[in-house]
Design an enzyme around this catalytic site. Sequence first.
Site, short mmCIF file in Angstrom:
data_model
loop_
_atom_site.label_atom_id
_atom_site.label_comp_id
_atom_site.label_asym_id
_atom_site.label_seq_id
_atom_site.Cartn_x
_atom_site.Cartn_y
_atom_site.Cartn_z
N ASP A 95 0.84 -1.21 0.00
CA ASP A 95 0.00 0.00 0.00
C ASP A 95 0.88 1.26 0.00
O ASP A 95 0.62 2.21 -0.75
CB ASP A 95 -0.91 -0.03 1.24
CG ASP A 95 -1.70 1.26 1.41
OD1 ASP A 95 -2.59 1.50 0.58
OD2 ASP A 95 -1.42 2.01 2.37
N LYS A 140 1.45 4.21 -3.00
CA LYS A 140 1.35 5.66 -2.78
C LYS A 140 2.62 6.36 -3.22
O LYS A 140 2.58 7.44 -3.81
CB LYS A 140 1.01 5.93 -1.32
CG LYS A 140 -0.43 5.53 -1.00
CD LYS A 140 -0.74 5.50 0.49
CE LYS A 140 -2.21 5.12 0.72
NZ LYS A 140 -2.49 4.75 2.11
#
Lengths: 346, 346
Positions: free
Chosen positions: A199, A203
């Site tokens: 994750d 980003k």
Amino acid sequence: MHVIGLQNSKKTLLASPGNRLALGKNGEWKQVLAESSMEALPLPKLVEVLQQLQDQNKRHIAVVDNTSDDGVASFYPKFIQAGFSIATPNKKAFSGSLEHYSAILHTALQPETIQKGPLVYQESTVGAGLPIISTLDDLVITGDRIKKIEGVLSGTMSYIFNEFSPPQGSTRKFSEIVTVAREKGYTEPNPGDDLSGSDVARKLTILSRLIPDLANALPEGFKSVDTQSLTPAGLLDEKDADTYVKRLPEFDAEFDEMRAKAQANNSVLRYVGLIDVEKKVIRAGLQSYPVDHAFATSLGGSDNIISFSTERYSPRPLLVQGAGAGAEVTAMGVVADLTRIAQRRF
Amino acid sequence: MHVIGLQNSKKTLLASPGNRLALGKNGEWKQVLAESSMEALPLPKLVEVLQQLQDQNKRHIAVVDNTSDDGVASFYPKFIQAGFSIATPNKKAFSGSLEHYSAILHTALQPETIQKGPLVYQESTVGAGLPIISTLDDLVITGDRIKKIEGVLSGTMSYIFNEFSPPQGSTRKFSEIVTVAREKGYTEPNPGDDLSGSDVARKLTILSRLIPDLANALPEGFKSVDTQSLTPAGLLDEKDADTYVKRLPEFDAEFDEMRAKAQANNSVLRYVGLIDVEKKVIRAGLQSYPVDHAFATSLGGSDNIISFSTERYSPRPLLVQGAGAGAEVTAMGVVADLTRIAQRRF
């Protein structure tokens, strides 16, 4: 702004030309959609139908992709080609392969597409409603040079390490904190999905592609990011979530040792994302920070924090901090994006 | 975007229809302007000439007011009526009387004006390039409810109190720190202008007018803000800057006492702006914060920090921090505003 269509994986609702959808009061839309007689349209068909509505209504259309689906993301070039703007918290399209990302940009830059005026906004992909993408965009567009971006970008990782390694020190076990986080719903159903760091890597991919010097740095997207997984080597093959959590205590000693090392240096552990533009380093992993650093003192709960060091903002960086996950703050970013599209295109 | 006119208090440069100004390379514009043969135009005349250019060029015009002048600010309704957008770091128009502020809004909302599409942006009036106004706008426009805004909004006050009252305590004298700040150019020529708190009161006025519940709260603008002046009572009538600074040590004991009280409570002193929406309190003044509060630990240099507590961002607030003054970061906010105008109107 009017809502003219709604679709989930099962059903579709479409407005008739010139009208908006009747969705009832707050929250009733879920049931209205569930009771629709129209099965979910395949995406090519959906684009076709929306294009007809656009031709009839003579109004700009924006697609809001509130899924985290790769299939929808792979369809962005088609949406854009049709002239539809996109507002989305879905990280998949922008953090995948450079090839797919470039296809989106390439489509958007074709003269016949530009003429239709589609815009793509993605504020909520990083830090939910926090002004992160817009701030990075403003820094770049006004001619600043980004030197370094560093931040706690995962709400789950933030919570885990704020608990595991507070400035005043702690003796709580890593496995216990992960278990509590899972029970509170702060993690994915399988906490291994959070602990993998992917994750954060996604980003970082999204942010680095907005920095001119790094636009082409990650050919395989998030897979090209140097990412430290926190899943212990002995659990890498454990696919069953319950077993994963049950076996985590076997590895507490490893985490204890890392924490002890940090504490001995008067430091805390944080799982951070780092983009060092000059060194071309893009990395997700554990890092220790002095106990008086903002990442140690200022964080709490599942806050995100991000620090932009630039030619203008140095030696002291520009900081943004706050809740970086959750339905309400994510919706805020998407609706703010929609507002920007409406201001520019309606 | 093209530059078609430049004016300072002495001279004017205007492009001929269809052309942009020839301003030379970086920085040469100052000399080109100084050598112009055209004296500065009175504002009514300037509007007239710009309107002619607009009619001939058929392009939207934005006025950038980089002054801190009341006279220019009082002319905003005329600019807007003529259809010109405004981008400015000048606090005067938005922090003055509600009457003048309402006149600006009223003009902008006339149907014949709306048709011309003028936009007003003012990001750099608070925190320079930091995303403060845009964040507040996004919170409000997406339906959040602001509960409290609190922040160190003056770079000068930030520097003075970061030095005078650091978390670890200090024995340095207030007068000495103000003197150094003045020598470094961190204060106005007369530090009394900073210590009056009116700069913070102006920023609070601008922010509070963006909150629907407080839109009409300050009839006299910044003068209606409950503001604590740090100029000692004995110096209130001292208009000469050098004498003011020379006499400041007479009052060091007062400041020592306040600091000692804060330190005894394990706290620091900060000069902050506070907007409490529910209590309808808008106040600029000294406040003490625990040594582990973000306003104590995280601030340095002449940083600004602002904390938004809202229905969504609570109990933990949304924080923005960084340099809040200086030519480069102020220009960033103005240019970002101009970009937004260009995206919407050109």
